[in-house]
Design a protein around this motif. Sequence first.
Motif, PDB file in Angstrom:
ATOM      1  N   GLU A  84       0.642  -1.455   0.125  1.00  0.00           N
ATOM      2  CA  GLU A  84       0.221   0.229   0.528  1.00  0.00           C
ATOM      3  C   GLU A  84       0.829   1.197   0.144  1.00  0.00           C
ATOM      4  O   GLU A  84       0.225   2.459  -0.583  1.00  0.00           O
ATOM      5  CB  GLU A  84      -1.105  -0.166   1.359  1.00  0.00           C
ATOM      6  CG  GLU A  84      -2.379  -0.471   1.412  1.00  0.00           C
ATOM      7  CD  GLU A  84      -3.421  -1.054   2.469  1.00  0.00           C
ATOM      8  OE1 GLU A  84      -2.250  -0.369   3.613  1.00  0.00           O
ATOM      9  OE2 GLU A  84      -3.579  -1.786   2.789  1.00  0.00           O
ATOM     10  N   GLU A 117       0.722   4.138  -2.804  1.00  0.00           N
ATOM     11  CA  GLU A 117       0.365   5.596  -3.078  1.00  0.00           C
ATOM     12  C   GLU A 117       1.621   6.140  -3.014  1.00  0.00           C
ATOM     13  O   GLU A 117       1.727   7.718  -3.998  1.00  0.00           O
ATOM     14  CB  GLU A 117       1.070   5.657  -1.208  1.00  0.00           C
ATOM     15  CG  GLU A 117       0.689   6.997  -1.021  1.00  0.00           C
ATOM     16  CD  GLU A 117      -0.547   7.440  -1.472  1.00  0.00           C
ATOM     17  OE1 GLU A 117      -1.067   8.403  -1.699  1.00  0.00           O
ATOM     18  OE2 GLU A 117      -1.674   6.603  -1.341  1.00  0.00           O
ATOM     19  N   GLU A 118       3.111   6.129  -3.219  1.00  0.00           N
ATOM     20  CA  GLU A 118       4.287   6.495  -3.924  1.00  0.00           C
ATOM     21  C   GLU A 118       4.558   6.676  -5.714  1.00  0.00           C
ATOM     22  O   GLU A 118       5.147   6.989  -5.756  1.00  0.00           O
ATOM     23  CB  GLU A 118       5.036   5.639  -3.780  1.00  0.00           C
ATOM     24  CG  GLU A 118       6.604   6.579  -3.851  1.00  0.00           C
ATOM     25  CD  GLU A 118       8.114   5.694  -3.276  1.00  0.00           C
ATOM     26  OE1 GLU A 118       8.710   5.696  -3.606  1.00  0.00           O
ATOM     27  OE2 GLU A 118       8.516   4.722  -2.407  1.00  0.00           O
ATOM     28  N   LYS A 165       1.702   6.330  -7.272  1.00  0.00           N
ATOM     29  CA  LYS A 165       0.649   7.764  -7.648  1.00  0.00           C
ATOM     30  C   LYS A 165       1.148   8.979  -7.392  1.00  0.00           C
ATOM     31  O   LYS A 165       1.054   9.901  -8.596  1.00  0.00           O
ATOM     32  CB  LYS A 165      -1.060   7.791  -6.549  1.00  0.00           C
ATOM     33  CG  LYS A 165      -1.657   8.293  -6.736  1.00  0.00           C
ATOM     34  CD  LYS A 165      -3.045   7.825  -5.820  1.00  0.00           C
ATOM     35  CE  LYS A 165      -3.679   9.054  -6.064  1.00  0.00           C
ATOM     36  NZ  LYS A 165      -4.999   8.902  -4.811  1.00  0.00           N
ATOM     37  N   GLU A 166       1.966   9.157  -6.529  1.00  0.00           N
ATOM     38  CA  GLU A 166       2.687  10.971  -5.624  1.00  0.00           C
ATOM     39  C   GLU A 166       3.294  10.496  -6.932  1.00  0.00           C
ATOM     40  O   GLU A 166       3.407  12.241  -7.799  1.00  0.00           O
ATOM     41  CB  GLU A 166       2.723  10.747  -4.147  1.00  0.00           C
ATOM     42  CG  GLU A 166       1.686  10.872  -3.717  1.00  0.00           C
ATOM     43  CD  GLU A 166       2.416  10.846  -1.980  1.00  0.00           C
ATOM     44  OE1 GLU A 166       3.997  10.139  -2.173  1.00  0.00           O
ATOM     45  OE2 GLU A 166       2.212  10.817  -1.187  1.00  0.00           O
TER      46      GLU A 166
END
Length: 358
Positions: free
Chosen positions: A76, A80-81, A83-84
């Motif tokens: 997860e 998230e990394e 996506k950023e």
Amino acid sequence: MFEKLDAVDRHFEEIGLRMTDPSVISNTGLLTDLMKEHRSLEPIVMTFREYKKAQSDMAGALEMLESGELDRELKELVEEELKESKERIEALTDELKILLLPRDPNDERNVIVEIRGGAGGEEAALFAASLTRMYTMYAESRRWHVDIVNLNETEIGGYKEVSFMIEGAGAYSRMKYESGVHRVQRVPETETQGRIHTSTVTVAVLPEAEEVELEINPSDLQIDTYRAGGAGGQHVNKTESAIRITHLPTGLVVECQDERSQYKNKDKAMKVLRSRLYEQMLKEQNDAIASDRRSQVGTGDRSERIRTYNFPQGRLTDHRIGLTLYKLDQIMNGDLDEVIDALITHYRTEMLKAQEEQ
């Protein structure tokens, strides 16, 4: 685009190395030119390096996800990394497109600002003084230096006309949007009935021209000296230190009486004359290239009404981009960045559209 950016990055490094060369350091003119170029390329190069780092972060995150060796919690975090990183890449790509737009070659120049009262008599002269104060405070907030060239003051403290130099990195890049007619709506100090009057002031922003760009024939100049005077006929000094220069081929007239030294006044007046002739030359070039006008904010014409300052409502409206702000007190105290940033954004957007249409 990215091949071009790689080339820019390499060139930036080469300039940095050349600036450490003793033969370059001893050549003041060359060193100054290299420093200017290095400074102008820095925002592009730094953004491109951020972009490459975001690409590297995204590649690392993808590699970790594809390995299949992550527990749920770590997966997860990596997602998230990822996506950023993707969002950062998109934002930086848009920023790089803007940074690669053709630059105005005058953007890094100092400027000469000329303000004249228009319709409205004494009230227009008072507003000319208010605008001079506004620009002076704005320049000070950006650590630019302001130097008065010529001032024609009225009995009650207004300015019939004033010209001043602003010296500082990128002065023209921000001040160039101020050329045009500025309209003020307020109750004049001279009005006893409390009625709102409308007056206008004309602002011209000229990029300072270098001596090497414009060769002025001394025989084309008529130079007169006279005593510098102030409002009410009070003499600033008793010697003929004020200078009036007439450029005979064009009829342009420049005056300077701010300094007590005739030599200094002549030097300032020549800078203004050179900049006016340079502006005239640029206008002729721009008129010959009609396509350029599509990417301009307005025409930059001094006769075009660009802005209204409504004091009863505390409102500023920039008519070129439909911007309205209810913070007139702050703006008149030099807080101009929000207005100028909006104009720059609009200008760049129009340039991007024009490029996409080609």
